[in-house]
Write an enzyme that holds these catalytic residues in place. Structure first.
Site, PDB file in Angstrom:
ATOM      1  N   HIS A  37      43.506  37.304  -1.762  1.00 31.59           N
ATOM      2  CA  HIS A  37      43.505  38.590  -2.456  1.00 31.59           C
ATOM      3  C   HIS A  37      44.440  38.556  -3.659  1.00 31.59           C
ATOM      4  O   HIS A  37      45.506  37.941  -3.618  1.00 31.59           O
ATOM      5  CB  HIS A  37      44.015  39.704  -1.524  1.00 31.59           C
ATOM      6  CG  HIS A  37      42.986  40.223  -0.582  1.00 31.59           C
ATOM      7  ND1 HIS A  37      43.319  40.864   0.593  1.00 31.59           N
ATOM      8  CD2 HIS A  37      41.632  40.214  -0.634  1.00 31.59           C
ATOM      9  CE1 HIS A  37      42.211  41.236   1.216  1.00 31.59           C
ATOM     10  NE2 HIS A  37      41.186  40.844   0.497  1.00 31.59           N
ATOM     11  N   HIS A  87      48.877  33.965   1.810  1.00 28.44           N
ATOM     12  CA  HIS A  87      48.007  33.941   2.982  1.00 28.44           C
ATOM     13  C   HIS A  87      46.562  33.899   2.515  1.00 28.44           C
ATOM     14  O   HIS A  87      46.235  34.321   1.408  1.00 28.44           O
ATOM     15  CB  HIS A  87      48.261  35.149   3.888  1.00 28.44           C
ATOM     16  CG  HIS A  87      48.070  36.468   3.202  1.00 28.44           C
ATOM     17  ND1 HIS A  87      48.982  36.984   2.294  1.00 28.44           N
ATOM     18  CD2 HIS A  87      47.077  37.390   3.281  1.00 28.44           C
ATOM     19  CE1 HIS A  87      48.562  38.159   1.857  1.00 28.44           C
ATOM     20  NE2 HIS A  87      47.399  38.425   2.430  1.00 28.44           N
TER      21      HIS A  87
END
Length: 336
Positions: free
Chosen positions: A267, A276
């Site tokens: 993201h 992550h």
């Protein structure tokens, strides 16, 4: 999935601010690992103050409430509770119609009829996510807001976004608790323990792990100090390749889902600033998987192979809430 309060500390996010469901960033309810023993909510009482958001499509509602009002604090404390209907489990769904199910007729016409069916207790659970104590930031986070697209240049990131992020108190202690095995150690699906190029793979709390249609796992890197896509350089290629290859292999081994049935992406902006990677079922429209936020990991790797400073130079587009101070900073700087 019936999570305990310690587990619920982990959404997000997620989720993504535009997301309609909570994600790994719902971590504020405590630290620890799950248990099948009976548990209680981490507070007493819950007086609804406001419905922050609801979605008939996603069958989810976000509630702001006052709790612990009987503990001597006349004002009580703030909490957010998220209630979400869980997906059907195919292997159990036949039990809903066997025997004499409790039904209430709503409509009947020729061959068509509609009923309300009241399932037995073991088939009627509601996923309950708790954020307690909740701050004003949490209340704003879960309240429905309009979004706006903004384009951020590399210079914008260095001069506006990064200083703004550094000025915020954005705790990621819950991430370190997972990496240090202080929380959720029993939920880790796979780990490469290398401190520089390793990671842990863990189910996202949006996934109840009862079916594969909405499979959702998160790879969290061991290496600290990598905040987001903007920090990535060729130095991080071994880490990124490990996450892509080993993450897919681990999911194939555990869930028999092949890599070509997975969407693997980062993201930007992320929900929390520790690198992550998201692994979701390809057919699942996960929150934050739209083109304005998701960047496929395979393409991130290729971009870094072609241009070592790709993510320091590139203009990136993302959505922000209309009440986000960062949106106002960027809009003001970009005015002619």
């Amino acid at each position: 999935m019936a999570d305990t309060a310690p587990q619920l500390k982990r959404k997000r996010e997620q989720e993504a601010e535009e997301a309609e469901t909570p994600s790994t960033e719902e971590k504020e309810a405590g630290v620890g690992n799950g248990t099948s023993a009976p548990v209680r909510l981490p507070f007493s009482g819950f007086r609804v103050q406001k419905v922050l958001r609801e979605s008939a499509r996603d069958k989810i509602i976000f509630l702001h409430g006052k709790v612990n009002e009987d503990s001597g604090d006349t004002h009580g404390e703030d909490a957010v509770v998220i209630l979400e209907k869980t997906p059907f489990q195919v292997e159990h769904v036949a039990q809903l119609l066997t025997g004499n199910p409790e039904l209430k007729l709503q409509f009947s016409n020729d061959i068509y009829s509609t009923y309300n069916l009241f399932p037995p207790r073991h088939l009627s659970d509601i996923k309950t996510t708790v954020v307690y104590p909740a701050s004003e930031k949490h209340l704003q986070k879960y309240m429905r807001q309009d979004l706006r697209l903004i384009r951020e240049t590399g210079d914008d990131y260095r001069s506006l976004t990064l200083p703004y992020l550094e000025s915020q108190s954005l705790s990621i202690q819950w991430v370190y608790n997972i990496l240090d095995k202080k929380a959720e150690a029993d939920r880790i699906v796979f780990e490469n323990p290398d401190p520089s190029d390793g990671f842990v793979l863990i189910p996202d709390l949006k996934w109840n792990q009862q079916q594969l249609d909405d499979l959702y796992l998160i790879a969290i890197c061991h290496r600290r100090g990598i905040r987001s896509l903007r920090d990535l350089t060729p130095e991080h290629l071994p880490l990124l390749r490990n996450i892509l290859r080993e993450g897919q292999e681990a999911i194939l081994k555990r869930y028999q889902v092949t890599g070509d049935r997975l969407r693997v992406y980062l993201h930007y902006l992320p929900s929390y600033y520790h690198l992550h990677v998201h692994f979701t079922a390809l057919g699942f429209e996960a929150p934050g998987s739209g083109v304005e936020r998701a960047h496929l990991l395979a393409e991130v790797i290729e971009n870094l192979e072609c241009d070592p400073k790709h993510y320091q130079r590139r203009t990136l587009t993302f959505a922000l809430r209309t009440d986000d101070p960062l949106l106002q900073l960027l809009q003001k700087a970009q005015q002619p």
